[in-house]
Design an enzyme around this catalytic site. Structure first.
Site, PDB file in Angstrom:
ATOM      1  N   ASP A   1       0.860  -1.175   0.000  1.00 46.91           N
ATOM      2  CA  ASP A   1       0.000   0.000   0.000  1.00 46.91           C
ATOM      3  C   ASP A   1       0.903   1.233   0.000  1.00 46.91           C
ATOM      4  O   ASP A   1       1.598   1.501   0.985  1.00 46.91           O
ATOM      5  CB  ASP A   1      -0.890  -0.028   1.248  1.00 46.91           C
ATOM      6  N   HIS A   2       0.866   2.007  -1.109  1.00 48.07           N
ATOM      7  CA  HIS A   2       1.793   3.130  -1.248  1.00 48.07           C
ATOM      8  C   HIS A   2       1.464   4.288  -0.297  1.00 48.07           C
ATOM      9  O   HIS A   2       2.271   5.224  -0.145  1.00 48.07           O
ATOM     10  CB  HIS A   2       1.809   3.629  -2.693  1.00 48.07           C
ATOM     11  N   ARG A   3       0.299   4.255   0.352  1.00 48.66           N
ATOM     12  CA  ARG A   3       0.002   5.249   1.373  1.00 48.66           C
ATOM     13  C   ARG A   3       0.843   5.004   2.626  1.00 48.66           C
ATOM     14  O   ARG A   3       1.162   5.930   3.374  1.00 48.66           O
ATOM     15  CB  ARG A   3      -1.480   5.207   1.770  1.00 48.66           C
TER      16      ARG A   3
END
Length: 471
Positions: free
Chosen positions: A441-443
Site C-alpha cells: 500500500d503506497h500510502r
C-alpha cells in the site's frame, strides 16, 4: 410436577459483525432428543463453516429453515420442547404454563487454543447470542436428513411428556465426511451412502473413497484460476450457460478484494533470487533428528525469513485507519497464508507468528493448511491478519501481482523454484531460482521501504546465515 414449553433458538452473531449465514446441513431432525451443547447444525458464514451447538436440552419441535437457505442473524432457525419447573413464573412459558429450564448452556468462545499446541493461547470471545465452538469439532450423534418443508407461519404444537427420540430411517442419514471428501466423491460419481467410514466416529476419508473405486491414484479435480475446484458435472444438453449464486466465502472474498483494489494504491515489485542455499538448508533440516516429524517446505523457511526481515521494516506491518486518520503500527505479526479451499480463497493467519521458533511455525503452518483444506477454518483464524503470503509457485507460476488482503500493508507472492543457468562465483552454473513479488500500500510504504524489505528478504534466502545479522 414438570411441564414442557417451546423455546426458539435464533441464529447468533458468529463474530466480526456478520449479518447472515447459510444453513449447510442439519444434524438433527424433528422429534430428536438433544443434549445441551450437542451439535445441531452446520452453517456457512461469509468466512467459514461453523458448527452450532444446542443452547437447550430437549426435543426438536421444528426446524424453521431448510439447508441452502441464507438466514439473517436473529431469525429463529429451530424450536425446542424443553422441560419447565412448575411453581415459577417467567417469560416464554409453554402451553402448560411452565417456565424455562434454569440450566444454562456452556458458552464456548472462538479461538480457544490448547496451551501445549505450540501456539500462543488466545482469549475467548463472547457474544450476545450463544457462541459456538471452533469449527471442526466432531459431532457424535448420527446425522439425520432435514424434515419436509414447513411453512414459517405454521403453529408449533408441543407434545407433553415426549422423552424419546423419534426413529430416523437409515436411508435418511447423511454419511459423515468432510467437504473435500464429498467433493472427491462427487467428482468420481460415488454415492457416499454406500461407503463405510473408517475414520473417527465413522467418518468417511479420502482413502475410503479410493478403496471403494478400486484404489490407486485418483485424477485431480479440475481447478479454476483462483485454485478452487471447478464444477465437475457437465452442463445439461443444449445449456449454454451455468449460473451459480454468489454467496458465502466467494461473496465475502470478492467484496474484500474489490474494496482493497480500489481503496489502497497498489505497487508491486519483483526480485529474482538464487535460493539454492535455502533449498540446501531445507534438505538438511528434513533429515535432522531435531526436526523429525515436522513438515518442512520452502514456504516454512520463507515465512521465517519474512518475519526476520520485518524486524527492520515495521512500515510493512501496518494499516491505514481512515476513520481516525491514523496509521496503526502492529507490534506483533499475525502472518496470513492464502489458501485455496473447496469454498473459495481464504487467508487464515497465524497469531503472533513473530514469537514462534521454526518448529512452532512449521506446526502452525501444517495445522492452518490442513484445517483450511477441510473447510473448517474458524472466523477467529480469518480475522486480524497483519501481513500475508500467497504461494503461487505450487501452481507452477513464476510471478504475479497479488492484491492486498484488506486492512494490511503488504502481501508477498512466492514463485516456483526452478533450476536455471545463473551467475555464480563469476561463472554460469545451474542454480535453484525463485521470483518474489511484493505488493504494498503506497500510502503506508514508500518505494524505498518496500525495496529495502525485498532486498533484505532476498539476502536471507540467498544466504540463510544473514539471518544472524538481522535478529
Amino acid at each position: 410436577m414438570t411441564a414442557t414449553m417451546i423455546k426458539e433458538f435464533r441464529l447468533p452473531d458468529l463474530g466480526e459483525g456478520l449479518t447472515e449465514s447459510e444453513i449447510v446441513a442439519w444434524k438433527v431432525a424433528v422429534g430428536d432428543t438433544v443434549a445441551l451443547n450437542q451439535i445441531i447444525a452446520e452453517v456457512e458464514t461469509a468466512k467459514a463453516v461453523v458448527e452450532l451447538p444446542s443452547p437447550f436440552a430437549g426435543v426438536v419441535a421444528a426446524l424453521h429453515e431448510q439447508p441452502g437457505t441464507v438466514v439473517e442473524v436473529g431469525k429463529p432457525i429451530v424450536s425446542f420442547e424443553v422441560a419447565g419447573d412448575d411453581g415459577g413464573s417467567g417469560s416464554g412459558a409453554g402451553v402448560d404454563g411452565a417456565v424455562p429450564a434454569k440450566r444454562e448452556p456452556n458458552l464456548v468462545g472462538y479461538g480457544a487454543v490448547l496451551e501445549d499446541s505450540g501456539r500462543p493461547a488466545r482469549r475467548a470471545r463472547s457474544f450476545a447470542a450463544p457462541a459456538v465452538p471452533v469449527a471442526g469439532t466432531a459431532a457424535t450423534e448420527p446425522v439425520a436428513a432435514p424434515p419436509a418443508e414447513r411453512s414459517a407461519d405454521a403453529p408449533v404444537i408441543p407434545v407433553p411428556g415426549r422423552v424419546t427420540t423419534a426413529p430416523v430411517p437409515d436411508s435418511a442419514e447423511r454419511p459423515r465426511s468432510t467437504p473435500p471428501v464429498r467433493k472427491l466423491a462427487k467428482d468420481l460419481g460415488v454415492d457416499l451412502a454406500l461407503i463405510t467410514g473408517t475414520g473417527e466416529f465413522g467418518l468417511i476419508t479420502r482413502d475410503d473413497v479410493r478403496s471403494f473405486v478400486g484404489g490407486g491414484d485418483l485424477p485431480a479435480a479440475p481447478r479454476d484460476l483462483a485454485g478452487v475446484s471447478a464444477q465437475a458435472s457437465a452442463p445439461a444438453p443444449g445449456e449454454r450457460e451455468t449460473r451459480t449464486p454468489i454467496k458465502g466465502v466467494r461473496k465475502f472474498t470478492a467484496a474484500a478484494m474489490v474494496a482493497s483494489a480500489f481503496t489502497a494504491p497498489h505497487v508491486t515489485e519483483f526480485l529474482t533470487v538464487d535460493v539454492t542455499p535455502t533449498m540446501e538448508l531445507l534438505a538438511k533440516l528434513k533429515v535432522s533428528r531435531a526436526f523429525a516429524g515436522y513438515k518442512l517446505t520452502p514456504l516454512t523457511l520463507v515465512s521465517k525469513a519474512v518475519l526476520i526481515a520485518l524486524k527492520n521494516h515495521p512500515t510493512l506491518n501496518t494499516r491505514w485507519d481512515e476513520a481516525k486518520q491514523e496509521i496503526v503500527q502492529y507490534n506483533y505479526v499475525n502472518l496470513g497464508i492464502a489458501a485455496a479451499t473447496p469454498r473459495g480463497l481464504t487467508v487464515p493467519n497465524i497469531k503472533d507468528a513473530d514469537r514462534m521458533s521454526l518448529m512452532q511455525l512449521s506446526t502452525a503452518l501444517t495445522d492452518l493448511t490442513d484445517t483450511a483444506r477441510a473447510g473448517r477454518t474458524s472466523p477467529a483464524e480469518l480475522s486480524g491478519g497483519t501481513i500475508s503470503i500467497t504461494n503461487i509457485g505450487v501452481f507452477g507460476i513464476d510471478a504475479g501481482t497479488p492484491i492486498l488482503n484488506r486492512g494490511e500493508a503488504a502481501i508477498l507472492a512466492l514463485g516456483a523454484v526452478r533450476k536455471m543457468p545463473w551467475e555464480y562465483q563469476d561463472e554460469v552454473a545451474l542454480r535453484q531460482v525463485m521470483t518474489l513479488s511484493l505488493s504494498f500500500d503506497h500510502r503506508l510504504v514508500d518505494g524505498e521501504q518496500g525495496s529495502r524489505f525485498l532486498q533484505d528478504l532476498g539476502a536471507v534466502l540467498s544466504d540463510p546465515g544473514m539471518a544472524l545479522a538481522m535478529v
